[in-house]
Design a protein around this motif. Structure first.
Motif, mmCIF file in Angstrom:
data_model
loop_
_atom_site.group_PDB
_atom_site.id
_atom_site.type_symbol
_atom_site.label_atom_id
_atom_site.label_comp_id
_atom_site.label_asym_id
_atom_site.label_seq_id
_atom_site.Cartn_x
_atom_site.Cartn_y
_atom_site.Cartn_z
ATOM 1 N N VAL A 189 0.928 -1.151 -0.287
ATOM 2 C CA VAL A 189 -0.001 -0.109 0.044
ATOM 3 C C VAL A 189 0.836 1.129 0.050
ATOM 4 O O VAL A 189 1.884 1.494 0.620
ATOM 5 C CB VAL A 189 -0.999 -0.115 1.354
ATOM 6 C CG1 VAL A 189 -1.754 1.378 1.229
ATOM 7 C CG2 VAL A 189 -1.854 -1.201 1.101
ATOM 8 N N GLU A 190 0.601 2.110 -0.828
ATOM 9 C CA GLU A 190 1.201 3.345 -0.881
ATOM 10 C C GLU A 190 0.555 4.635 -0.677
ATOM 11 O O GLU A 190 -0.721 4.729 -1.013
ATOM 12 C CB GLU A 190 1.763 3.682 -2.324
ATOM 13 C CG GLU A 190 2.998 2.715 -2.658
ATOM 14 C CD GLU A 190 4.395 3.478 -2.250
ATOM 15 O OE1 GLU A 190 4.334 4.416 -1.718
ATOM 16 O OE2 GLU A 190 5.418 2.583 -2.232
ATOM 17 N N ALA A 191 1.001 5.628 0.005
ATOM 18 C CA ALA A 191 0.168 6.990 0.256
ATOM 19 C C ALA A 191 -0.020 7.479 -1.181
ATOM 20 O O ALA A 191 0.628 7.343 -2.262
ATOM 21 C CB ALA A 191 1.157 7.968 0.871
ATOM 22 N N GLY A 192 -1.228 8.164 -1.426
ATOM 23 C CA GLY A 192 -1.962 8.449 -2.672
ATOM 24 C C GLY A 192 -1.155 9.488 -3.494
ATOM 25 O O GLY A 192 -1.809 10.414 -4.377
ATOM 26 N N GLN A 193 -0.156 10.416 -2.790
ATOM 27 C CA GLN A 193 0.685 11.427 -3.639
ATOM 28 C C GLN A 193 1.570 11.002 -4.661
ATOM 29 O O GLN A 193 2.192 9.784 -4.469
ATOM 30 C CB GLN A 193 1.375 12.293 -2.328
ATOM 31 C CG GLN A 193 0.624 12.863 -1.301
ATOM 32 C CD GLN A 193 -0.309 12.070 -0.426
ATOM 33 O OE1 GLN A 193 0.629 10.915 0.101
ATOM 34 N NE2 GLN A 193 -1.242 12.037 0.056
ATOM 35 N N LYS A 194 1.595 11.865 -5.492
ATOM 36 C CA LYS A 194 2.673 11.604 -6.878
ATOM 37 C C LYS A 194 2.506 10.111 -7.342
ATOM 38 O O LYS A 194 3.396 9.341 -7.425
ATOM 39 C CB LYS A 194 3.980 11.665 -6.218
ATOM 40 C CG LYS A 194 4.340 13.033 -5.886
ATOM 41 C CD LYS A 194 5.764 13.406 -5.389
ATOM 42 C CE LYS A 194 6.249 14.669 -5.178
ATOM 43 N NZ LYS A 194 7.566 15.042 -4.457
ATOM 44 N N ARG A 195 1.419 9.776 -7.555
ATOM 45 C CA ARG A 195 0.891 8.270 -8.116
ATOM 46 C C ARG A 195 1.545 8.064 -9.313
ATOM 47 O O ARG A 195 2.203 6.894 -9.460
ATOM 48 C CB ARG A 195 -0.681 8.087 -7.953
ATOM 49 C CG ARG A 195 -1.502 8.258 -6.785
ATOM 50 C CD ARG A 195 -2.863 8.116 -6.850
ATOM 51 N NE ARG A 195 -3.710 8.781 -5.992
ATOM 52 C CZ ARG A 195 -4.859 8.895 -5.775
ATOM 53 N NH1 ARG A 195 -5.592 7.632 -6.235
ATOM 54 N NH2 ARG A 195 -5.495 9.556 -5.017
ATOM 55 N N ILE A 196 1.487 8.909 -10.372
ATOM 56 C CA ILE A 196 2.116 8.470 -11.515
ATOM 57 C C ILE A 196 3.642 8.537 -11.517
ATOM 58 O O ILE A 196 4.222 7.543 -11.970
ATOM 59 C CB ILE A 196 1.701 9.748 -12.534
ATOM 60 C CG1 ILE A 196 0.134 9.753 -12.869
ATOM 61 C CG2 ILE A 196 2.761 9.500 -14.009
ATOM 62 C CD1 ILE A 196 -0.128 8.546 -13.605
ATOM 63 N N GLU A 197 4.229 9.218 -10.718
ATOM 64 C CA GLU A 197 5.774 9.073 -10.535
ATOM 65 C C GLU A 197 6.126 7.770 -9.970
ATOM 66 O O GLU A 197 6.988 7.051 -10.277
ATOM 67 C CB GLU A 197 6.231 10.256 -9.755
ATOM 68 C CG GLU A 197 6.210 11.646 -10.350
ATOM 69 C CD GLU A 197 4.933 12.526 -9.979
ATOM 70 O OE1 GLU A 197 3.844 11.729 -9.954
ATOM 71 O OE2 GLU A 197 5.144 13.438 -9.969
ATOM 72 N N LYS A 198 5.283 7.411 -8.962
ATOM 73 C CA LYS A 198 5.410 5.921 -8.242
ATOM 74 C C LYS A 198 5.137 4.935 -9.313
ATOM 75 O O LYS A 198 5.904 3.942 -9.199
ATOM 76 C CB LYS A 198 4.461 5.823 -6.912
ATOM 77 C CG LYS A 198 5.100 6.954 -5.717
ATOM 78 C CD LYS A 198 4.077 6.682 -4.703
ATOM 79 C CE LYS A 198 4.584 7.808 -3.630
ATOM 80 N NZ LYS A 198 3.549 7.937 -2.375
ATOM 81 N N ILE A 199 4.147 5.011 -10.073
ATOM 82 C CA ILE A 199 4.049 4.161 -11.074
ATOM 83 C C ILE A 199 5.074 3.478 -12.063
ATOM 84 O O ILE A 199 5.464 2.810 -12.282
ATOM 85 C CB ILE A 199 2.382 4.055 -11.790
ATOM 86 C CG1 ILE A 199 1.294 4.012 -10.603
ATOM 87 C CG2 ILE A 199 2.232 3.189 -13.107
ATOM 88 C CD1 ILE A 199 0.120 4.330 -11.330
ATOM 89 N N ILE A 200 5.548 4.900 -12.536
ATOM 90 C CA ILE A 200 6.618 4.946 -13.367
ATOM 91 C C ILE A 200 8.020 4.150 -12.871
ATOM 92 O O ILE A 200 8.518 3.256 -13.443
ATOM 93 C CB ILE A 200 6.903 6.196 -14.090
ATOM 94 C CG1 ILE A 200 5.734 6.664 -15.168
ATOM 95 C CG2 ILE A 200 8.145 6.412 -14.822
ATOM 96 C CD1 ILE A 200 5.850 8.309 -15.384
ATOM 97 N N LYS A 201 8.146 4.698 -11.651
ATOM 98 C CA LYS A 201 9.216 3.929 -11.072
ATOM 99 C C LYS A 201 9.089 2.348 -10.863
ATOM 100 O O LYS A 201 9.732 1.777 -10.978
ATOM 101 C CB LYS A 201 9.390 4.547 -9.439
ATOM 102 C CG LYS A 201 10.821 3.936 -8.934
ATOM 103 C CD LYS A 201 11.003 4.989 -7.665
ATOM 104 C CE LYS A 201 12.323 4.557 -6.944
ATOM 105 N NZ LYS A 201 12.352 5.235 -5.423
ATOM 106 N N PHE A 202 7.837 2.060 -10.456
ATOM 107 C CA PHE A 202 7.313 0.856 -10.059
ATOM 108 C C PHE A 202 7.652 -0.042 -11.659
ATOM 109 O O PHE A 202 8.233 -1.109 -11.721
ATOM 110 C CB PHE A 202 5.922 0.682 -9.882
ATOM 111 C CG PHE A 202 5.352 -0.631 -9.860
ATOM 112 C CD1 PHE A 202 5.418 -1.290 -8.481
ATOM 113 C CD2 PHE A 202 4.445 -1.152 -10.999
ATOM 114 C CE1 PHE A 202 4.916 -2.647 -8.513
ATOM 115 C CE2 PHE A 202 3.958 -2.407 -10.703
ATOM 116 C CZ PHE A 202 4.018 -3.080 -9.573
#
Length: 715
Positions: free
Chosen positions: A210-223
């Protein structure tokens, strides 16, 4: 009919040596014509439970499925394995449907997939009643229950089937049903004393995060950067989000597309087909996507928003890793999502039930307890220890002994139920424990129980968090069918009796989301080789699939390719031992995959890698160039006898080697007679001595290989 027949069918058609846990028991039940309710996790092998009995039984099995895409997918895979199967639905022409009905009448089909609407349309049910039906399987059976998360009114009409076909056995299958839903399935279908099969809901190959919902796109790209060439789904709450996220991912260089109910049927079909065929690896979609897809190589699922309930979440993450290989899930959580969902479910039917389930989903996202424990406890299953494969386990919270706190709460629940025959809501339970003097509490005499005021030193908010942890640990459960009241589970009773302690996370840690750092693991040379070979096998699979216009996983799924990349089979016999390689696929694709593996091994051996079997293949490459045994030995700096041994082994495996370069028909017959007399366990030296040295070692090597090769062909 016995289970050995079923095992033979499993190997012949599907290429598996043994059944998974519980499959054998379910198959026995179906073959003995008993009703059954089967709960297995997504990817747990539910379809085998009815496909194998259908294959080996007289007549045709009718499989009721709510989704056209799923029917098409299943039938395509069955046909690829040599099983006669078809589906009937509204997308087919009148001529197509008539042809299938003819096949059905003349018992040319082992399985017929059909939607509930088609089944109950016009005179089709009358037509069906006059056929030789082996049994009826109902897939996605939770759709029949009003308590199920995907209730469908058309499914409730299936009760008419039992009335019309009382002598036919039913098997209902689902991956997502809590206790209330399971019981309702059996009642709605009018089952006769059904056997209930509950497989573990645990999917240990799925990592939970589970991740905090801030900067979701950046987190998805890193993922995604850490998962090149992998197939996955991003689930979103709104149609607009699916389009914007897909655009952002494409702008970042990823091949992504969106899918939602606002698109035309043709557009949705095109996107889904492209995803199934691995042409588009990433789909951003509303929850409508995935229900009809049996794609086993989805390697990750991301939830851009919080799901409405645990059943939906479990089903959606279950679309990853259906082949059993490691796969990842990531859920973004914000309180804004909770508020938006509360508004949505408040306007829907059964809104109190839906709100209660949303609260459980919120608790899952906020927890500092092993997430897998929470997920499993929701479905009535207890995990004995933390999973080690979720973000909380990777960054565990500080714990304290909360046994006494848990015992006080459970004691209050049990006493009110036993002594007063009443149930408790969350608010009333906390007020009893805190010793509240509210009027309705006093009027119901709740202040007279022994645990009244036992938790007065704990604040209301803290009691809420402790009760949340008790739910997550499976000590208590919510009775959705009884006004959402609390019940103490069997695990909770054990704690009440002092059988084992309970550890709670310290409440100070509930303010922050767990860190989701995943430790990086160093990849060994062997693992790297396996990954490279897997990629080459994947490319070959895609080439074959495109040529035949079928999904790649219909050729072989990722688990089968992984087994190939690990074991590196270089003969037909070795390929037969690979999980998922049945007889039809072995004949159809075996040589192409063996050829690729052989070329890979030779190439990597020349680069200095040591791979089992490589030395024989290097010898074979030189043999194909026309070199003699002695010339090969000189070039490879080996003894002549070693080269003879390589070539004899390769001949035994089925390679194209002219055996009469090394021996004669007379010598082969003599060696064959000797082996029969002495037994096959005698070695080369014993056979050499038997002939007093008159037959050379080279001939004996090839004589033994010839005998073994003949035995393999006979088997």
């Amino acid at each position: 009919m016995n289970i050995s027949t079923a095992q033979q069918a499993l190997k012949h058609y599907f290429g598996y040596d043994r059944f998974r846990p519980m499959q054998e028991d379910v198959i026995n039940c179906v073959l003995s014509k008993q009703d059954a309710v089967v709960l297995m996790p997504t990817g747990g092998g539910k379809s085998i439970c009815y496909q194998i009995p259908a294959i080996i039984s007289q007549g045709t099995a009718i499989v009721i499925s709510p989704l056209i895409a799923l029917m098409k997918d299943q039938v395509e895979s069955l046909k690829a394995n040599g099983v006669s199967a078809a589906f009937l639905n509204s997308t087919q022409s009148y001529t197509e449907q008539r042809e299938i009905e003819e096949d059905l009448r003349y018992q040319r089909l082992k399985l017929l997939y059909i939607s509930p609407e088609k089944l109950l349309t016009g005179n089709f049910l009358d037509y069906l009643c006059n056929l030789n039906i082996s049994f009826i399987a109902i897939d996605e059976a939770h759709c029949i229950s009003q308590w199920g998360h995907d209730f469908r009114p058309e499914y409730t009409q299936l009760a008419a089937l039992r009335q019309r076909l009382p002598h036919i056995s039913f098997i209902a299958l689902t991956a997502t049903a809590d206790k209330v839903t399971r019981n309702d399935i059996a009642n709605q279908l009018g089952m006769n004393n059904p056997q209930i099969f509950l497989d573990s809901f645990d999917r240990p190959n799925l990592s939970l995060r589970v991740e905090a919902g801030q900067k979701r796109i950046e987190k998805i790209i890193k993922f995604l950067e850490a998962r090149p060439n992998q197939s996955g789904i991003v689930y979103c709450l709104s149609r607009k989000s699916t389009e914007s996220i897909a655009t952002k991912l494409r702008n970042a260089g990823y091949n992504a597309m969106y899918y939602h109910a606002g698109m035309s049927a043709d557009e949705r079909s095109r996107v889904q087909e492209s995803f199934i065929k691995d042409d588009i690896p990433i789909i951003c979609a509303t929850i409508a996507f995935g229900m009809g897809i049996d794609k086993p190589n989805v390697r990750w699922v991301v939830h851009y928003n919080l799901p409405k309930n645990m059943e939906g979440y479990y089903q959606e993450i279950g679309r990853a890793g259906r082949d059993g290989l490691p796969s990842d899930t990531m859920l973004f959580y914000t309180f804004a999502d909770v508020m938006q969902l509360r508004d949505m479910v408040s306007d829907a039917g059964q809104h109190q039930l839906q709100l209660s389930k949303l609260e459980r989903m919120q608790q899952y996202a906020e927890t500092r307890t092993c997430r897998r424990r929470i997920l499993l406890s929701y479905f009535g299953e207890t995990l004995e220890k933390d999973c080690g494969n979720c973000d909380v386990c990777r960054n565990p919270p500080e714990l304290f002994d909360g046994t006494v706190i848990a015992q006080k709460a459970m004691s209050a629940i049990v006493r009110v139920q036993r002594e007063m025959n009443k149930n408790l809501s969350t608010g009333m339970l906390i007020d009893i424990l805190r010793g509240s003097r509210r009027i309705d509490l006093i009027n119901q005499n709740f202040h007279t129980i022994r645990t009244y005021g036992a938790g007065h030193d704990i604040s209301y908010d803290h009691w809420q968090l402790f009760l949340q942890q008790m739910l997550n640990l499976g000590l208590i459960e919510i009775a959705y069918d009884n006004h959402n009241t609390f019940r103490v589970t069997e695990t909770g009773n054990q704690v009440l009796l002092g059988k084992f302690p309970v550890n709670f996370a310290k409440l100070s840690q509930f303010k922050s989301t767990p860190s989701s750092k995943v430790p990086t693991k160093k990849v060994s040379a062997k693992e790297q080789l396996g990954r490279e070979l897997f990629e080459e096998l994947r490319v070959l699979r895609k080439t074959i699939a495109d040529k035949e216009n079928i999904p790649p996983y219909v050729v072989f799924n990722d688990a089968t390719l992984k087994d190939m990349s690990d074991k590196k089979p270089i003969s037909v016999n070795q390929m037969m031992s690979i999980s998922g390689v049945g007889e039809l696929k072995l004949k159809k694709y075996g040589n192409e995959f063996i050829g690729l593996i052989v070329r890979f091994i030779i190439k990597k051996s020349k680069e200095g890698f040591k791979i089992t079997g490589s030395t024989s293949l290097l010898t074979y490459e030189l043999y194909q160039q026309g070199l003699s045994v002695h010339e090969i030995a000189q070039q490879r700096q080996l003894q002549d006898q070693s080269i003879v041994s390589h070539l004899a082994n390769l001949y035994e495996m089925g390679y194209n080697i002219d055996i009469y370069q090394f021996t004669s028909e007379e010598e082969l017959d003599a060696i064959d007679d000797c082996i029969r007399k002495m037994g096959s366990n005698k070695g080369v030296k014993a056979i050499f001595d038997y002939f007093n040295g008159e037959i050379p070692y080279t001939s004996i090597y090839f004589g033994i290989a010839h005998q073994n090769r003949l035995e393999t062909v006979v088997r």
